[in-house]
Design a protein around this motif. Structure first.
Motif, mmCIF file in Angstrom:
data_model
loop_
_atom_site.group_PDB
_atom_site.id
_atom_site.type_symbol
_atom_site.label_atom_id
_atom_site.label_comp_id
_atom_site.label_asym_id
_atom_site.label_seq_id
_atom_site.Cartn_x
_atom_site.Cartn_y
_atom_site.Cartn_z
ATOM 1 N N UNK A 103 23.341 53.604 44.589
ATOM 2 C CA UNK A 103 22.794 52.309 43.260
ATOM 3 C C UNK A 103 24.257 51.957 42.043
ATOM 4 N N UNK A 104 24.704 52.314 41.860
ATOM 5 C CA UNK A 104 25.326 51.962 41.129
ATOM 6 C C UNK A 104 26.511 50.428 41.178
ATOM 7 N N UNK A 105 25.926 49.524 39.594
ATOM 8 C CA UNK A 105 26.770 48.652 40.113
ATOM 9 C C UNK A 105 27.169 47.866 38.698
ATOM 10 N N UNK A 106 27.661 47.210 38.689
ATOM 11 C CA UNK A 106 28.586 45.665 37.557
ATOM 12 C C UNK A 106 27.558 44.692 37.496
ATOM 13 N N UNK A 107 27.467 44.798 35.499
ATOM 14 C CA UNK A 107 26.407 43.847 35.714
ATOM 15 C C UNK A 107 27.266 42.864 35.426
ATOM 16 N N UNK A 108 26.034 41.282 35.238
ATOM 17 C CA UNK A 108 26.663 40.173 34.973
ATOM 18 C C UNK A 108 25.548 39.677 33.741
ATOM 19 N N UNK A 109 26.653 38.403 32.875
ATOM 20 C CA UNK A 109 26.583 38.205 31.771
ATOM 21 C C UNK A 109 27.326 37.407 31.424
ATOM 22 N N UNK A 110 26.650 36.074 30.437
ATOM 23 C CA UNK A 110 27.338 34.854 29.416
ATOM 24 C C UNK A 110 27.730 36.055 28.199
ATOM 25 N N UNK A 111 29.009 35.000 27.228
ATOM 26 C CA UNK A 111 28.843 34.848 26.333
ATOM 27 C C UNK A 111 30.131 34.043 26.009
ATOM 28 N N UNK A 112 29.994 33.954 24.356
ATOM 29 C CA UNK A 112 30.949 32.951 23.185
ATOM 30 C C UNK A 112 31.850 33.686 22.964
#
Length: 473
Positions: free
Chosen positions: A60-69
């Motif tokens: 269940x380990x994971x890397x998160x996705x996101x955006x950003x300025x």
């Protein structure tokens, strides 16, 4: 170790399954036992050791996705390029805390990077996060440090390392920007519900849970930045993807603790325009919150969002005032506003060490200004200010000694000076972690005298003032 996996339950739109890729000849060199006890983690357990080191894969380990300025420009997809969320554990306070490994290897969001961290950056984050907690600044924390014999290439080859860190949450402003910018309303709603349930459950009791939660996010962010300003901390990279939705300081890179007082100081030598200069941090905090509020423009009216943002400045100013009154032994905001601006002008003109000045002010004896006057060139200017200051303190308090004692609990003797971190890193790169532990000991108790460690409270030598940190740090 009882790992839970709440964020993983959100589904594939929020992350990618990612495993820790152990480093070559990796070894555990430091472990935060008091934090481990709080999180009920037994490092002596063979199974725990194997999980944390990556030897035993976690499905269940994971890397998160996101955006950003980033430095003002919007990047529509970022993500954990070198981090893996192992899951959550429950602290003795009943709250959940993320376990997040930095430098765990390539992820789907590494963007041609190697996904690794170097020993230098891991030591800097370990020391800074623990120092901030001891200064009562909301922050992620360091749980374990691993070094290795694997070479990681930055400007030059460096020793690869991993840092296991904890926080209440690793959800960033950029998570909301990612789903909003892509028009993924269903996922955005899921994220809102997740945060309400896990981070702001009290807001669910409100007539308008989302408004209540966002107001608290604004206030937590304001208080965090106010504390940065009061202790002289500069984050260095205040991108929206580095701002926590739970109001914690995260992602320590080219940070710095102010030494010579300079309002426009820029600690990050990659910040060529000074966007994140010390004096600009409060404004950037509000700018980032504006970016965050846009993500809820389909949930709340514009007037509602503006009203939420308007909580920021008064919350920051009032909290900063309280912190500075504590540092100066004052009880009147009006007196603070009379005395603080001219003091900061003096500190700027004299290039006075911020931490040392306030520590000396805590030790100030009535009618004996020499210890402070000996630190400046313009003795008359500071003497005049000290007379006004002494008069104000005497008019507010009858117990000078007690006020000074309380100031000593607000003005640290020890902060993480850049040259100290540099010396510790050099020793660790040669296998000697004793200087690291000595420095960590005083940073964990920065208000105590530690007479045996007086050298760690001294100003930087000339060579130490010319050290540079950048985004590679």
């Amino acid at each position: 170790m009882n790992l839970e996996h709440h964020f993983a339950s959100l589904g594939e739109a929020f992350s990618s399954k990612t495993l820790i890729q152990p480093l070559h000849e990796q070894r555990l060199v430091e472990f935060n036992q008091s934090l481990a006890t709080f999180l009920s983690i037994d490092i002596k357990s063979t199974e725990t050791k194997r999980i944390l080191s990556g030897e035993e894969p976690l499905p269940s380990s994971l890397s998160m996705v996101y955006a950003g300025h980033q430095f003002g420009g919007f990047s529509p997809q970022l993500g954990d390029g070198r981090g893996v969320l192992l899951g959550e554990v429950r602290g003795l306070d009943g709250l959940l805390y993320d376990l997040h490994m930095k430098g765990a290897g390539p992820t789907p969001y590494s963007r041609r990077g190697d996904g690794r961290a170097v020993l230098r950056s891991c030591i800097r984050e370990y020391l800074a996060s623990e120092a901030m907690v001891a200064l009562s600044v909301p922050s992620s924390r360091a749980l374990a440090l691993y070094d290795s014999r694997e070479a990681v290439y930055r400007e030059t080859p460096e020793a690869g390392a991993m840092l296991l860190r904890t926080s209440q949450g690793h959800i960033r402003f950029g998570h909301f920007e990612y789903f909003f910018s892509q028009g993924k309303q269903e996922e955005l709603d899921q994220l809102i519900e997740y945060c309400l349930k896990h981070y702001y459950p009290d807001s669910l009791k409100s007539e308008s849970p989302l408004e209540d939660m966002l107001t608290e996010v604004v206030k937590r962010t304001a208080r965090m930045v106010a504390k940065w300003q009061s202790v002289g901390f500069q984050h260095g990279v205040m991108n929206t993807d580095n701002f926590s939705f739970t109001g914690e300081t995260i992602d320590y890179g080219p940070y710095g603790f102010m030494e010579d007082y300079e309002p426009n100081w820029v600690c990050n030598h990659s910040d060529h325009e000074g966007r994140y200069a010390f004096s600009r941090q409060p404004g950037v905090g509000l700018w980032n919150l504006n970016c965050l509020m846009r993500c809820f423009s389909k949930h709340l009216e514009r007037d509602q969002l503006i009203a939420i943002l308007q909580c920021y400045e008064p919350e920051l100013q009032s909290h900063y005032d309280v912190l500075m009154m504590q540092k100066m032994g004052l009880s009147s905001v009006e007196v603070l506003h009379e005395l603080l601006p001219p003091l900061l002008l003096i500190l700027t003109a004299e290039k006075m060490d911020y931490t040392i000045f306030f520590r000396l002010l805590s030790h100030l004896e009535k009618d004996n200004f020499n210890p402070l006057l000996d630190e400046v060139v313009d003795r008359q200017r500071l003497s005049q200010w000290l007379k006004r200051y002494q008069s104000a303190r005497l008019s507010e308090s009858t117990n000078w000694e007690q006020a000074g004692h309380e100031m000593l609990q607000a003005n640290p003797k020890f902060v993480l000076r850049n040259y100290l971190a540099h010396e510790v890193i050099l020793a660790a790169e040669h296998g000697d972690y004793l200087p690291f532990r000595r420095l960590l000991n005083v940073l964990n108790q920065p208000f105590n005298e530690h007479p045996e460690s007086n050298a760690l409270a001294q100003r930087a030598p000339d060579w130490g003032k010319s050290l540079e940190v950048s985004c590679s740090s």
